[in-house]
Structures are given as C-alpha cells and as structure tokens.
Design a protein around this motif. Sequence first.
Motif, PDB file in Angstrom:
ATOM      1  N   ALA A 132     -12.419   0.130 -71.591  1.00 34.24           N
ATOM      2  CA  ALA A 132     -10.933   0.316 -71.754  1.00 34.24           C
ATOM      3  C   ALA A 132     -10.780   0.973 -73.148  1.00 34.24           C
ATOM      4  O   ALA A 132      -9.799   2.165 -73.116  1.00 34.24           O
ATOM      5  CB  ALA A 132     -10.063  -0.855 -71.634  1.00 34.24           C
ATOM      6  N   LEU A 133     -11.399   0.651 -74.276  1.00 36.24           N
ATOM      7  CA  LEU A 133     -11.093   1.441 -75.593  1.00 36.24           C
ATOM      8  C   LEU A 133     -11.607   2.656 -75.739  1.00 36.24           C
ATOM      9  O   LEU A 133     -11.090   3.451 -76.484  1.00 36.24           O
ATOM     10  CB  LEU A 133     -11.635   0.116 -76.664  1.00 36.24           C
ATOM     11  CG  LEU A 133     -10.621  -0.808 -77.306  1.00 36.24           C
ATOM     12  CD1 LEU A 133     -10.176  -1.504 -76.041  1.00 36.24           C
ATOM     13  CD2 LEU A 133     -11.308  -1.726 -78.340  1.00 36.24           C
ATOM     14  N   ARG A 134     -12.765   2.778 -74.901  1.00 36.99           N
ATOM     15  CA  ARG A 134     -13.252   4.035 -75.020  1.00 36.99           C
ATOM     16  C   ARG A 134     -12.482   5.255 -74.455  1.00 36.99           C
ATOM     17  O   ARG A 134     -12.213   6.457 -74.935  1.00 36.99           O
ATOM     18  CB  ARG A 134     -14.663   4.177 -74.433  1.00 36.99           C
ATOM     19  CG  ARG A 134     -15.468   5.467 -74.627  1.00 36.99           C
ATOM     20  CD  ARG A 134     -16.758   5.502 -73.910  1.00 36.99           C
ATOM     21  NE  ARG A 134     -17.658   4.537 -74.443  1.00 36.99           N
ATOM     22  CZ  ARG A 134     -18.092   3.291 -73.816  1.00 36.99           C
ATOM     23  NH1 ARG A 134     -17.547   3.094 -72.417  1.00 36.99           N
ATOM     24  NH2 ARG A 134     -18.732   2.552 -74.255  1.00 36.99           N
ATOM     25  N   ARG A 135     -11.761   4.843 -73.250  1.00 37.70           N
ATOM     26  CA  ARG A 135     -10.912   5.885 -72.661  1.00 37.70           C
ATOM     27  C   ARG A 135      -9.684   5.980 -73.535  1.00 37.70           C
ATOM     28  O   ARG A 135      -9.110   7.014 -73.631  1.00 37.70           O
ATOM     29  CB  ARG A 135     -10.405   4.954 -71.340  1.00 37.70           C
ATOM     30  CG  ARG A 135     -11.632   5.299 -70.272  1.00 37.70           C
ATOM     31  CD  ARG A 135     -10.936   4.989 -68.945  1.00 37.70           C
ATOM     32  NE  ARG A 135     -10.432   3.669 -68.803  1.00 37.70           N
ATOM     33  CZ  ARG A 135     -11.109   2.484 -68.280  1.00 37.70           C
ATOM     34  NH1 ARG A 135     -12.551   2.522 -68.141  1.00 37.70           N
ATOM     35  NH2 ARG A 135     -10.663   1.419 -68.093  1.00 37.70           N
ATOM     36  N   ARG A 136      -9.030   4.930 -74.180  1.00 37.44           N
ATOM     37  CA  ARG A 136      -8.118   4.890 -75.053  1.00 37.44           C
ATOM     38  C   ARG A 136      -8.257   5.992 -76.190  1.00 37.44           C
ATOM     39  O   ARG A 136      -7.481   6.847 -76.326  1.00 37.44           O
ATOM     40  CB  ARG A 136      -7.756   3.567 -75.494  1.00 37.44           C
ATOM     41  CG  ARG A 136      -6.389   3.615 -76.727  1.00 37.44           C
ATOM     42  CD  ARG A 136      -5.398   4.172 -76.038  1.00 37.44           C
ATOM     43  NE  ARG A 136      -4.147   4.571 -76.854  1.00 37.44           N
ATOM     44  CZ  ARG A 136      -3.914   5.642 -77.739  1.00 37.44           C
ATOM     45  NH1 ARG A 136      -4.893   6.594 -77.318  1.00 37.44           N
ATOM     46  NH2 ARG A 136      -2.924   5.937 -78.427  1.00 37.44           N
ATOM     47  N   VAL A 137      -9.570   5.887 -76.777  1.00 39.17           N
ATOM     48  CA  VAL A 137      -9.803   6.689 -78.053  1.00 39.17           C
ATOM     49  C   VAL A 137      -9.908   8.370 -77.486  1.00 39.17           C
ATOM     50  O   VAL A 137      -9.448   9.508 -78.170  1.00 39.17           O
ATOM     51  CB  VAL A 137     -11.041   6.397 -78.635  1.00 39.17           C
ATOM     52  CG1 VAL A 137     -11.595   7.269 -79.631  1.00 39.17           C
ATOM     53  CG2 VAL A 137     -11.133   4.874 -79.300  1.00 39.17           C
ATOM     54  N   GLY A 138     -10.445   8.438 -76.250  1.00 33.41           N
ATOM     55  CA  GLY A 138     -10.795   9.897 -75.802  1.00 33.41           C
ATOM     56  C   GLY A 138      -9.529  10.349 -75.216  1.00 33.41           C
ATOM     57  O   GLY A 138      -9.221  11.648 -75.545  1.00 33.41           O
ATOM     58  N   LEU A 139      -8.519   9.715 -74.675  1.00 38.02           N
ATOM     59  CA  LEU A 139      -7.470  10.365 -74.074  1.00 38.02           C
ATOM     60  C   LEU A 139      -6.274  10.076 -74.716  1.00 38.02           C
ATOM     61  O   LEU A 139      -5.076  10.950 -74.648  1.00 38.02           O
ATOM     62  CB  LEU A 139      -7.192   9.923 -72.589  1.00 38.02           C
ATOM     63  CG  LEU A 139      -8.364   9.818 -71.720  1.00 38.02           C
ATOM     64  CD1 LEU A 139      -8.232   9.034 -70.298  1.00 38.02           C
ATOM     65  CD2 LEU A 139      -8.719  11.271 -71.344  1.00 38.02           C
ATOM     66  N   GLY A 140      -5.975   9.058 -75.553  1.00 36.14           N
ATOM     67  CA  GLY A 140      -4.599   9.027 -76.375  1.00 36.14           C
ATOM     68  C   GLY A 140      -3.608   8.299 -75.209  1.00 36.14           C
ATOM     69  O   GLY A 140      -3.987   8.330 -74.115  1.00 36.14           O
ATOM     70  N   LYS A 149      -6.928  -4.990 -70.323  1.00 31.74           N
ATOM     71  CA  LYS A 149      -8.150  -5.556 -70.378  1.00 31.74           C
ATOM     72  C   LYS A 149      -8.300  -6.568 -71.503  1.00 31.74           C
ATOM     73  O   LYS A 149      -9.119  -7.308 -71.359  1.00 31.74           O
ATOM     74  CB  LYS A 149      -9.215  -4.209 -70.609  1.00 31.74           C
ATOM     75  CG  LYS A 149      -9.241  -3.378 -69.594  1.00 31.74           C
ATOM     76  CD  LYS A 149      -9.946  -4.045 -68.161  1.00 31.74           C
ATOM     77  CE  LYS A 149     -10.081  -3.001 -66.986  1.00 31.74           C
ATOM     78  NZ  LYS A 149     -10.626  -3.774 -66.028  1.00 31.74           N
ATOM     79  N   ILE A 150      -7.541  -6.322 -72.613  1.00 32.48           N
ATOM     80  CA  ILE A 150      -7.598  -7.466 -73.646  1.00 32.48           C
ATOM     81  C   ILE A 150      -7.178  -8.484 -73.317  1.00 32.48           C
ATOM     82  O   ILE A 150      -7.664  -9.702 -73.356  1.00 32.48           O
ATOM     83  CB  ILE A 150      -6.779  -6.753 -74.834  1.00 32.48           C
ATOM     84  CG1 ILE A 150      -7.599  -5.358 -75.474  1.00 32.48           C
ATOM     85  CG2 ILE A 150      -6.915  -7.580 -75.962  1.00 32.48           C
ATOM     86  CD1 ILE A 150      -6.798  -5.082 -76.652  1.00 32.48           C
ATOM     87  N   HIS A 151      -6.156  -8.574 -72.314  1.00 27.34           N
ATOM     88  CA  HIS A 151      -5.520  -9.897 -71.800  1.00 27.34           C
ATOM     89  C   HIS A 151      -6.681 -10.466 -71.078  1.00 27.34           C
ATOM     90  O   HIS A 151      -6.680 -11.639 -70.918  1.00 27.34           O
ATOM     91  CB  HIS A 151      -4.129  -9.534 -71.100  1.00 27.34           C
ATOM     92  CG  HIS A 151      -3.090  -9.337 -71.884  1.00 27.34           C
ATOM     93  ND1 HIS A 151      -2.640 -10.442 -72.624  1.00 27.34           N
ATOM     94  CD2 HIS A 151      -2.182  -8.437 -72.219  1.00 27.34           C
ATOM     95  CE1 HIS A 151      -1.456 -10.056 -73.343  1.00 27.34           C
ATOM     96  NE2 HIS A 151      -1.203  -8.728 -73.114  1.00 27.34           N
ATOM     97  N   ALA A 152      -7.166  -9.644 -70.162  1.00 27.09           N
ATOM     98  CA  ALA A 152      -8.300 -10.477 -69.388  1.00 27.09           C
ATOM     99  C   ALA A 152      -9.485 -10.958 -70.059  1.00 27.09           C
ATOM    100  O   ALA A 152      -9.792 -11.983 -69.735  1.00 27.09           O
ATOM    101  CB  ALA A 152      -8.840  -9.246 -68.462  1.00 27.09           C
ATOM    102  N   TYR A 153      -9.754 -10.161 -71.239  1.00 26.72           N
ATOM    103  CA  TYR A 153     -10.714 -10.818 -71.881  1.00 26.72           C
ATOM    104  C   TYR A 153     -10.441 -12.005 -72.766  1.00 26.72           C
ATOM    105  O   TYR A 153     -11.065 -12.938 -72.664  1.00 26.72           O
ATOM    106  CB  TYR A 153     -11.225  -9.660 -73.144  1.00 26.72           C
ATOM    107  CG  TYR A 153     -12.215 -10.166 -74.164  1.00 26.72           C
ATOM    108  CD1 TYR A 153     -13.377 -10.428 -73.728  1.00 26.72           C
ATOM    109  CD2 TYR A 153     -11.885 -10.693 -75.470  1.00 26.72           C
ATOM    110  CE1 TYR A 153     -14.373 -10.873 -75.050  1.00 26.72           C
ATOM    111  CE2 TYR A 153     -12.714 -11.219 -76.346  1.00 26.72           C
ATOM    112  CZ  TYR A 153     -14.168 -11.142 -76.056  1.00 26.72           C
ATOM    113  OH  TYR A 153     -14.802 -11.786 -76.930  1.00 26.72           O
ATOM    114  N   THR A 154      -9.269 -12.136 -73.485  1.00 29.18           N
ATOM    115  CA  THR A 154      -8.645 -13.144 -74.073  1.00 29.18           C
ATOM    116  C   THR A 154      -8.692 -14.506 -72.856  1.00 29.18           C
ATOM    117  O   THR A 154      -8.726 -15.698 -73.358  1.00 29.18           O
ATOM    118  CB  THR A 154      -7.400 -13.121 -74.635  1.00 29.18           C
ATOM    119  OG1 THR A 154      -6.494 -12.690 -74.009  1.00 29.18           O
ATOM    120  CG2 THR A 154      -7.766 -12.152 -75.864  1.00 29.18           C
TER     121      THR A 154
END
Length: 317
Positions: A132-140, A149-154
């Motif tokens: 999820a973070l990789r996609r955010r860095v690449g696509l903006g 995804k962060i909520h799912a992790y926490t």
Amino acid sequence: MAGKSGSQTMQVHSRSISLPARLNPNFVHIEAELNKFKTWELSSSSSSSASTVIPSGFKSIQAGLISLVELYNSIEEILIHSPATQQALHKHKHVKLVEAALDRSVGLLDACGNTRELISNMKDQLQELQSALRRRVGLGGDYSSMECKIHAYTSFRKKSKIDIAKCIRELKRMDSNIIESFNSIVDSDHEQMLMVNNVLRESSAITISIFRSILLFLSMPVMKTKPSSSSGWSLIRKLIPSASSDQQIFNEVGSVDIALCNLHRKIQKSDAKIDVQMAFRRLEILDATTKDLETRLDCLFRRLIQNRVTLLNIRTC
C-alpha cells in the motif's frame, strides 16, 4: 502487551548450572553452553518497572536462537552416542525421566508452533502494508487506500497482543513446572542420570525463556493514555509505549508503530511523502527481521522434533 498479563515478567532462573565433577567431554561442552545461556537470560529479561517490560533486541534473540539449536545438537549427541547415557536411560527406574522429557517436548513444540504462527501472520500484514505504501509513493494522490491498510495492521497488532498474552501465560505455567517435573526423578547418587536430568531441565527452561523474549519483542507495551477521539488512529497511539527520557525501549516493531503514528499526523496537515518513505523503510527492516525469526524458528522446530523422536526411541527400546 494488552492488559495486565502483558506486563507480567516470568521469573529469571538463578539455578546453579553445575554438573558433577567427573564429566565426559560432551557434558563439559554442554555445561559451558548452559552457563552462557544463564548470562543471556539475565541480560535479556530486564524490566524497567512493574508495568513496563523492555523486550530483548533482535540481535540478542537471533544469537539466542542460533545457540539454542547448537545446544540441542549437543544434547542429541549425549542421548544417542554416549553408551553410558544409553545404558542408564534404559534402566527401568529412569523411565520417569524420559516420560517427563517427552511431556515437556510436547509443550515446547506447541510453544514454538504458536510463535511461528504469530510471526507468519505479522509478516503477511507487513507485506500488505508495504504494498500500500509503495503504491502511494509511486502514484501519489489519495491516501485512503493506504490508511485502510494501516488500520488493518493496527487492528491486527491489537488482536495479536491478546494472543501473545495467552502464549506468555502458558509459558509461565510451563516454566513454573520445570523444577517440580524433573526433580526427584533421578537418584542423586547416580552421576550419569544427574547430568542428563540437569541438561534436560535447563535446556527446557532456556527454550521457554527464548520464546518469551520473542513474544515480548513482537508485542510492545501499551501506553496508558486517555482514548483519542480521532477515529481508529487511537489504536496506533495505544500501541506505542511510554518511555522516560533516559530509557530506550523501542525495537523494530515499536519503530514501525511510531512511524505510522507520525505519518497519520502529517496526513492530517500536509503532504506526507517523506513520512511515507520513512515508514516504508522501517517496514522493510521489520519485514526482514520477521523473515529471519521465522527461518530460525523453523530450524529450532525441526531440532525439537528430532529431540522428541530420540526420546521416543529411547523409551521404546
């Protein structure tokens, strides 16, 4: 660790690891290894207060797992290739020792399996979050997918603390039964059996201690704060432990929690590109750490199985 159970520490054993004076070379080597573990156990089980546990660092746990596998290899040597040990173990009056060791082996295998499962689940969650973070860095653009995804992790971290608390309670129960289960099994005047008894007892206690350290590593203490009103992000804050200015208790797991909390704050105010990159790097480190732990636990699991097979063969011969 969620709740009171997470703050409880298991008693650090101060048993004297002293085998009889007339030792064969194999027992001399094992005695040296056991004494090294005694030092490791004392240094890795410190606590800052009654309510906050300082988890062992990854390097310490890694070294402990490597040495533990070597210890079980040495134990295998004395159980299989020592004629004196074989002869003594096959005597009827020492059947109880073998049975006690077999019972202990079941608990150790279960503990190892549960720890492996927790690490495997965390690794899966980390990889989802990394993507999820990789996609955010690449696509903006929109942060909503990443936040999901962060909520799912926490949420996973919160649930895992409950599971870890249960595992630690079981380890504590096993730990408290070690002396009782092994003492009085072997006649104190039988030197060979006294050596075997001490080795099996101490190796079990050390294995439990290392599992405990791994579980504490995976579950940082919960910070005691008032509930936040900002949606599910209060979970992240609760996952981050409080620490005094002169105390460093964060490990790779806690570093990810901190990075995610900082990322959320920046998302609410401005562009968070740098914070996304920082969180991603810390996720990569933790991912590599969990993979290493998983690999080493797989190796230990195989050694524990072999140890049980050896004991079963001794009992049936």
